[in-house]
Design an enzyme around this catalytic site. Structure first.
Site, PDB file in Angstrom:
ATOM      1  N   ASN A 116       0.826  -1.198   0.000  1.00 42.97           N
ATOM      2  CA  ASN A 116       0.000   0.000   0.000  1.00 42.97           C
ATOM      3  C   ASN A 116       0.862   1.250   0.000  1.00 42.97           C
ATOM      4  OD1 ASN A 116      -0.444   1.980   2.425  1.00 42.97           O
ATOM      5  ND2 ASN A 116       0.030  -0.003   3.391  1.00 42.97           N
ATOM      6  N   PHE A 120      -1.929   8.089   4.218  1.00 45.53           N
ATOM      7  CA  PHE A 120      -2.734   8.700   5.288  1.00 45.53           C
ATOM      8  C   PHE A 120      -3.995   9.379   4.735  1.00 45.53           C
ATOM      9  CE2 PHE A 120       1.050   9.536   8.439  1.00 45.53           C
ATOM     10  CZ  PHE A 120       1.173   8.172   8.634  1.00 45.53           C
ATOM     11  N   SER A 179       5.387   5.202   8.731  1.00 50.31           N
ATOM     12  CA  SER A 179       4.822   4.873   7.427  1.00 50.31           C
ATOM     13  C   SER A 179       5.803   5.286   6.332  1.00 50.31           C
ATOM     14  CB  SER A 179       3.492   5.601   7.213  1.00 50.31           C
ATOM     15  OG  SER A 179       3.080   5.481   5.863  1.00 50.31           O
ATOM     16  N   ASN A 181       4.954   5.983   3.331  1.00 53.51           N
ATOM     17  CA  ASN A 181       4.186   6.612   2.255  1.00 53.51           C
ATOM     18  C   ASN A 181       3.964   8.111   2.427  1.00 53.51           C
ATOM     19  OD1 ASN A 181       3.778   4.059   0.974  1.00 53.51           O
ATOM     20  ND2 ASN A 181       2.248   3.596   2.540  1.00 53.51           N
ATOM     21  N   THR A 182       4.538   8.695   3.490  1.00 53.09           N
ATOM     22  CA  THR A 182       4.528  10.144   3.681  1.00 53.09           C
ATOM     23  C   THR A 182       5.970  10.614   3.637  1.00 53.09           C
ATOM     24  OG1 THR A 182       2.504  10.130   5.009  1.00 53.09           O
ATOM     25  CG2 THR A 182       3.959  12.025   5.248  1.00 53.09           C
ATOM     26  N   LYS A 219       4.919   3.822  17.010  1.00 53.05           N
ATOM     27  CA  LYS A 219       4.971   2.710  16.054  1.00 53.05           C
ATOM     28  C   LYS A 219       6.217   2.872  15.201  1.00 53.05           C
ATOM     29  CE  LYS A 219       2.138   0.062  12.811  1.00 53.05           C
ATOM     30  NZ  LYS A 219       0.781  -0.092  12.248  1.00 53.05           N
ATOM     31  N   ASN A 248       5.728  -1.405  11.533  1.00 56.81           N
ATOM     32  CA  ASN A 248       4.985  -0.933  10.370  1.00 56.81           C
ATOM     33  C   ASN A 248       5.377  -1.764   9.149  1.00 56.81           C
ATOM     34  OD1 ASN A 248       3.411   0.845   8.687  1.00 56.81           O
ATOM     35  ND2 ASN A 248       3.805   2.491  10.151  1.00 56.81           N
TER      36      ASN A 248
END
Length: 361
Positions: A116, A120, A179, A181-182, A219, A248
């Protein structure tokens, strides 16, 4: 039946579309009181052996759903009715954001994994807070992050704003700095930056919830070098942090069987599921060895079976989360895992799941 449906139908459809449709159907079904009551009666963990003591509270079972499934707190009660002992919602950011362009979620069935790069996507804290404020039965974690447009030097203010608005409604609050993805988010895990961030959020939580200590967790990223994991463990001890969630998704998966064009080079986003199993367990064991039993550990990453749950608990996790396996195995997975864990406890003559936490540490 679910596995057949998944193989013949769901795999042919967009992963994100299936997620949205299935979640909407679940919420609609659970909105009927008799359906929700029946599911709770049949599926929820009720055996006293499964109840786990954590953060000065009691969760009905140690197996929960990781953040990312219910991003906006729209259906955590419905998910709980399927048999999860707890649910973690989010990641929620201060301001609503659409996330990354689609497509942004893919399945890797040959590896029992997901990719993925959602970024967010959520409706923001003001949309989420009223849902959290309603009476509920679910043991609930709330996962917060910074907005994509927020510069790194202003990230602490984002986390403080989210903590102040959502923290008072949480059974525990999670600072997500891991994460992939940021852009720039994982840089916040550097121990000096992370220490300032967590101290600021702790102060904000105490101010927003007078008379009640909201448990604060962080996390972390499975791709961190071991020495950086050790540094975060030391920081957690120094700050009297309540817990750590490990881990994560990864952007450094190994041993994948899926074609490279499906994965991407580098991967299209964070990889979750079975390929993360070994690393997330190794990080859990490393953390437990360094923080002892004074800090609660939640293990997530590649948990698919009762064996996985058993190993994580004995390695030192007080709670265990699933995500990808829920997609592959379907809505009865939490009940099967809790039931299998209960049978194993009884076969071993163990009176409580609390008695095996950290037994192999």
């Amino acid at each position: 039946m679910y596995r057949l449906l998944f193989r013949l139908v769901l795999l042919r459809l967009s992963a994100e579309w299936v997620h949205r449709a299935a979640f909407a159907l679940l919420r609609m079904a659970m909105a009927l009181p008799f359906v929700r009551a029946l599911c709770r009666w049949r599926l929820s963990p009720r055996a006293p052996e499964l109840a786990v003591s954590v953060f000065g509270q009691t969760a009905p079972g140690p197996i929960g759903l990781a953040a990312g499934f219910d991003k906006d707190a729209r259906g955590f009660e419905a998910l709980s009715a399927l048999g999860f002992g707890f649910v973690e919602i989010g990641t929620v950011t201060p301001v609503p954001q659409a996330g990354n362009p689609r497509p942004r979620m893919w399945r890797l069935p040959a590896d029992r994994a997901l990719i993925n790069r959602l970024g967010f996507n959520n409706g923001g804290i003001e949309a989420c807070a009223p849902r959290l404020a309603r009476p509920r039965r679910t043991f609930l974690g709330v996962n917060i992050g910074k907005n994509k447009v927020t510069p790194a030097e202003e990230a602490i203010a984002d986390y403080q704003r989210a903590a102040a608005r959502l923290g008072p409604h949480a059974d525990y609050l999670v600072v997500n700095v891991s994460s992939p993805n940021t852009p720039g988010l994982r840089a916040l895990q550097h121990v000096d930056t992370l220490g300032k961030l967590l101290a600021a959020v702790r102060t904000t939580l105490d101010t927003a919830s007078p008379g009640r200590r909201v448990p604060l967790l962080v996390k972390i990223d499975p791709d961190l070098p071991d020495d950086e994991i050790d540094a975060i463990a030391g920081l957690a001890v120094d700050l009297h942090l309540d817990g750590i969630i490990a881990t994560n998704t990864t952007v450094k998966p190994t041993g994948l069987q899926s074609p490279q064009e499906e994965i991407g080079t580098p991967p299209k986003g964070g990889v979750s599921g079975a390929p993360l199993k070994a690393r997330s367990l190794a990080v859990l064991r490393r953390l437990r060895a360094r923080v002892g039993s004074g800090i609660t550990l939640i293990s997530v990453g590649g948990v698919e079976s009762v064996d996985d749950v058993w190993v994580r608990l004995r390695a030192g996790a007080s709670l265990v989360q699933v995500y990808s396996a829920f997609v592959y195995e379907g809505p009865l997975l939490p009940r099967r895992l809790h039931q299998g864990l209960l049978e194993r406890l009884r076969a071993a003559g163990i009176a409580s799941v609390n008695d095996i936490i950290g037994a192999d540490a």
